[in-house]
Write a protein that holds these residues in place. Structure first.
Motif, PDB file in Angstrom:
ATOM      1  N   VAL A  72       0.834  -1.209   0.000  1.00 37.74           N
ATOM      2  CA  VAL A  72       0.000   0.000   0.000  1.00 37.74           C
ATOM      3  C   VAL A  72       0.866   1.254   0.000  1.00 37.74           C
ATOM      4  N   ARG A  73       2.040   1.152   0.581  1.00 41.52           N
ATOM      5  CA  ARG A  73       2.953   2.309   0.633  1.00 41.52           C
ATOM      6  C   ARG A  73       3.379   2.779  -0.755  1.00 41.52           C
ATOM      7  N   LYS A  74       3.350   1.892  -1.741  1.00 41.40           N
ATOM      8  CA  LYS A  74       3.682   2.289  -3.119  1.00 41.40           C
ATOM      9  C   LYS A  74       2.640   3.257  -3.664  1.00 41.40           C
ATOM     10  N   GLN A  75       1.400   3.095  -3.210  1.00 46.61           N
ATOM     11  CA  GLN A  75       0.306   3.959  -3.647  1.00 46.61           C
ATOM     12  C   GLN A  75       0.152   5.166  -2.722  1.00 46.61           C
ATOM     13  N   LEU A  76       0.361   4.942  -1.423  1.00 44.93           N
ATOM     14  CA  LEU A  76       0.215   5.999  -0.413  1.00 44.93           C
ATOM     15  C   LEU A  76       1.494   6.065   0.420  1.00 44.93           C
ATOM     16  N   GLU A  86       2.733   8.075   2.390  1.00 44.84           N
ATOM     17  CA  GLU A  86       2.659   8.663   3.728  1.00 44.84           C
ATOM     18  C   GLU A  86       2.045   7.724   4.763  1.00 44.84           C
ATOM     19  N   ILE A  87       1.529   6.579   4.354  1.00 44.82           N
ATOM     20  CA  ILE A  87       0.857   5.670   5.282  1.00 44.82           C
ATOM     21  C   ILE A  87       1.872   5.080   6.264  1.00 44.82           C
ATOM     22  N   SER A  88       1.439   4.883   7.504  1.00 43.16           N
ATOM     23  CA  SER A  88       2.327   4.305   8.518  1.00 43.16           C
ATOM     24  C   SER A  88       1.925   2.854   8.778  1.00 43.16           C
ATOM     25  N   LEU A  89       2.858   2.097   9.322  1.00 46.44           N
ATOM     26  CA  LEU A  89       2.584   0.708   9.673  1.00 46.44           C
ATOM     27  C   LEU A  89       1.476   0.637  10.725  1.00 46.44           C
ATOM     28  N   GLY A  90       1.453   1.581  11.656  1.00 41.95           N
ATOM     29  CA  GLY A  90       0.396   1.635  12.662  1.00 41.95           C
ATOM     30  C   GLY A  90      -0.979   1.829  12.046  1.00 41.95           C
ATOM     31  N   THR A  91      -1.057   2.660  11.029  1.00 45.29           N
ATOM     32  CA  THR A  91      -2.323   2.885  10.328  1.00 45.29           C
ATOM     33  C   THR A  91      -2.784   1.601   9.650  1.00 45.29           C
ATOM     34  N   VAL A  92      -1.855   0.867   9.061  1.00 41.95           N
ATOM     35  CA  VAL A  92      -2.203  -0.402   8.419  1.00 41.95           C
ATOM     36  C   VAL A  92      -2.730  -1.380   9.460  1.00 41.95           C
TER      37      VAL A  92
END
Length: 133
Positions: free
Chosen positions: A38-42, A44-50
């Motif tokens: 998902v980080r490839k698309q977003l 700024e996303i954090s592992l905690g958010t996932v």
């Protein structure tokens, strides 16, 4: 499957991206694998958010958590009833058709769903002499 709102919660871009990733894969990814994809698309996303969003999706019935009792949980976007085969060598998880079981007549309640798992070695991990199928 992709609702604007789920269980009263707003559908965020992050949650939508995680759901789409789970729907497109047969790998049964860990949270870390979901994060990397998902980080490839977003970015700024954090592992905690996932982690938080995966738990929300599981609670809402939009994903399943597969916990083998050792190591990281895996996540499955396939919601229809099915079984899993776990390779004990490489750790891969494969989908199998659902196994039907005859329930005993004296079942002490109402069954909502069943889970049947199989454990062994996948074709890639079998020793050459054992590959006789």
């Amino acid at each position: 499957m992709l609702n604007e709102k789920t269980a009263g919660r707003r559908m965020t871009r992050q949650r939508q991206a995680i759901m789409e990733m789970l729907a497109k894969t047969d790998e049964h990814p860990t949270a870390e694998m979901v994060y990397e994809a998902v980080r490839k698309q977003l970015p700024e996303i954090s592992l905690g958010t996932v982690y938080r969003n995966l738990q929300l999706l599981v609670e809402e019935g939009l994903a399943r958590e597969i916990d083998r009792g050792r190591g990281s949980s895996r996540f499955d976007g396939k919601l229809e009833q099915h079984s899993h085969f776990f390779c004990q060598a490489c750790g891969r998880v494969f989908d199998l058709p659902a196994c039907q079981v005859d329930l005993p007549p004296d079942l002490p309640g109402q069954m909502l769903w069943q889970r049947t798992d199989f454990f062994g070695l996948c074709q890639d991990c079998l020793p050459p002499e054992a590959d006789k199928n």
